[in-house]
Motif scaffolding. Structure first.
Motif: not given
Length: 449
Positions: A117-126
């Protein structure tokens, strides 16, 4: 080198040094430098500011008023400024709508572990920062990052640094992502669609996505150990209208790209009109007071707008006295006409300078230099100009003050009781910068060499 060339060069160097040392006063210095050069141009008509073939002006370059009319007609890029103001307005309303938080909540709920989830949120941030200003993206995603970190009792530092560097990374991907991309589009005649496919080849968007994939893998190494599933407190959205405006901007620019040659005033007028439409919606549909509307408008990044106006004039002057051509010839001699050496030189210099200096004035100066170097070597200018764009934008991730989003993330961590020093930031950001820039640059080299 003539005396006027030396004076213009000295004015530019002093301005850049003052901007670097006193970054909170940078608008004052760029404005002062622009005014000084305009006055100098009026004192020496036709010797600093010159009318190039294909450009228009209300008066001849021998007139004392030519520097003023030339600046308004040709040097200040009003199209870039209109796109920036319109996009900033839409982005501010998009964040107000709470739609980004809703999307983040859905991601957290659908992932089988917190690490993913954290990695996906970071990708979403990008992905959000492709269309929304980087600082605003960090501010809207920070509460989610802090909530997950507190719930799992983990150190929020890698998460917050991740938000900053991922937003800086993806801001380069499209025409509306960041000012450097808009400036590049204006200089090269690129349309919105050219950021995806240009001359039958994949373009800058896909090179940045290569960096995004590597960045996600990098941060997965930090967070893969967190296997538990986490929930965040969900917020209801306020309205879908700003999201519709954002989609309209994206698809509208794509359509305009098919019917216009380069970055014309149609693009700027369209984006600005959407921003004004959003403000009208904000006033009447959301029943906002004039004080609230004023707060929204004054909250936009007007400093960058006036900063750009001053830079356009200064760079116009140093270009028209021939200094940029001189620099291109000098760099060409250093690389001895070697394509790979020129590519690596532009990339490395851009990373190092942008780690410490605002990349907007740097890229305005260096775009014509990179283009001239490519012309001297008889190669596609995209090879060097894309390298410049990648290095100058991704290089901002190198240090805690290389980009505004980094400064904001560090401030939030300090307020939360997790201050990060230069070395602590560098430990995460430096390998991220090297890996993501290398991934993007390698893809660029094999496609455009």
């Amino acid at each position: 080198m003539t005396s006027l060339k030396l004076i213009v060069l000295a004015a530019a160097i002093v301005m850049y040094l003052l901007v670097i040392i006193f970054q909170d006063k940078k608008v004052w210095f760029t404005t002062a430098a622009a005014l000084c050069l305009l006055v100098l141009g009026m004192c020496f008509p036709g010797q600093i500011f010159k009318l190039e073939p294909g450009l228009s002006s209300a008066v001849s370059d021998g007139s004392v008023w030519f520097p003023i009319t030339h600046t308004l007609d040709n040097l200040i890029n009003w199209n870039v400024l209109m796109i920036y103001v319109g996009a900033m307005t839409i982005a501010a309303l998009f964040l107000y709508s709470k739609v980004p938080a809703l999307i983040a909540d859905a991601i957290v709920g659908s992932c089988r572990s917190t690490g993913i989830a954290v990695v996906m949120i970071l990708a979403l941030t990008g992905i959000i920062s492709i269309f929304v200003e980087n600082v605003a993206t960090v501010l809207v995603m920070a509460p989610i990052a802090l909530s997950i970190s507190k719930k799992l009792k983990i150190n929020p530092v890698p998460f917050m640094i991740g938000l900053a560097v991922m937003s800086n990374l993806e801001g380069t991907a499209t025409l509306v992502g960041d000012p450097p991309s808009m400036i590049f589009a204006s200089y090269s005649g690129y349309t919105f669609n050219d950021f995806f496919i240009s001359q039958g080849k994949i373009s800058i968007f896909f090179f940045i996505q290569a960096g995004l994939l590597v960045g996600c893998l990098f941060f997965y190494c930090f967070f893969a150990k967190y296997k538990d599933k986490s929930e965040v407190e969900k917020e209801p959205i306020i309205s879908w209208v700003p999201f519709i405006l954002l989609l309209s901007m994206i698809f509208g620019l794509a359509v305009i790209s098919f019917f216009s040659d380069g970055l014309t005033y149609i693009s700027g007028g369209f984006v600005l009109a959407l921003g004004i439409l959003g403000v009208i919606w904000y006033i009447f549909s959301q029943k906002k007071t004039m004080a609230e509307v004023k707060e929204l408008i004054w909250g936009l990044d007007w400093e960058t707008i006036f900063f750009l106006m001053g830079i356009f004039v200064v760079v116009g002057a140093i270009s028209e006295v021939g200094l940029l051509n001189d620099l291109a010839l000098f760099l060409g001699r250093i690389t001895n006409g070697n394509k790979l050496a020129g590519f690596i030189l532009i990339l490395l210099v851009s990373i190092l300078i942008s780690g410490f200096v605002d990349n907007v004035p740097y890229i305005i100066v260096m775009l014509p230099v990179a283009g001239n170097m490519a012309a001297q070597m008889n190669i596609a200018p995209e090879l060097f100009m894309f390298a410049l764009l990648i290095g100058s934008c991704l290089g901002g991730n190198l240090t805690p003050y290389g980009a505004s989003a980094n400064v904001v993330a560090m401030g939030i961590l300090k307020d939360e009781g997790h201050p990060v020093n230069f070395g602590g930031f560098l430990k995460i950001a430096a390998p991220f910068t090297v890996l993501t820039t290398a991934a993007a640059a390698i893809c660029l080299w094999f496609v455009w060499r």
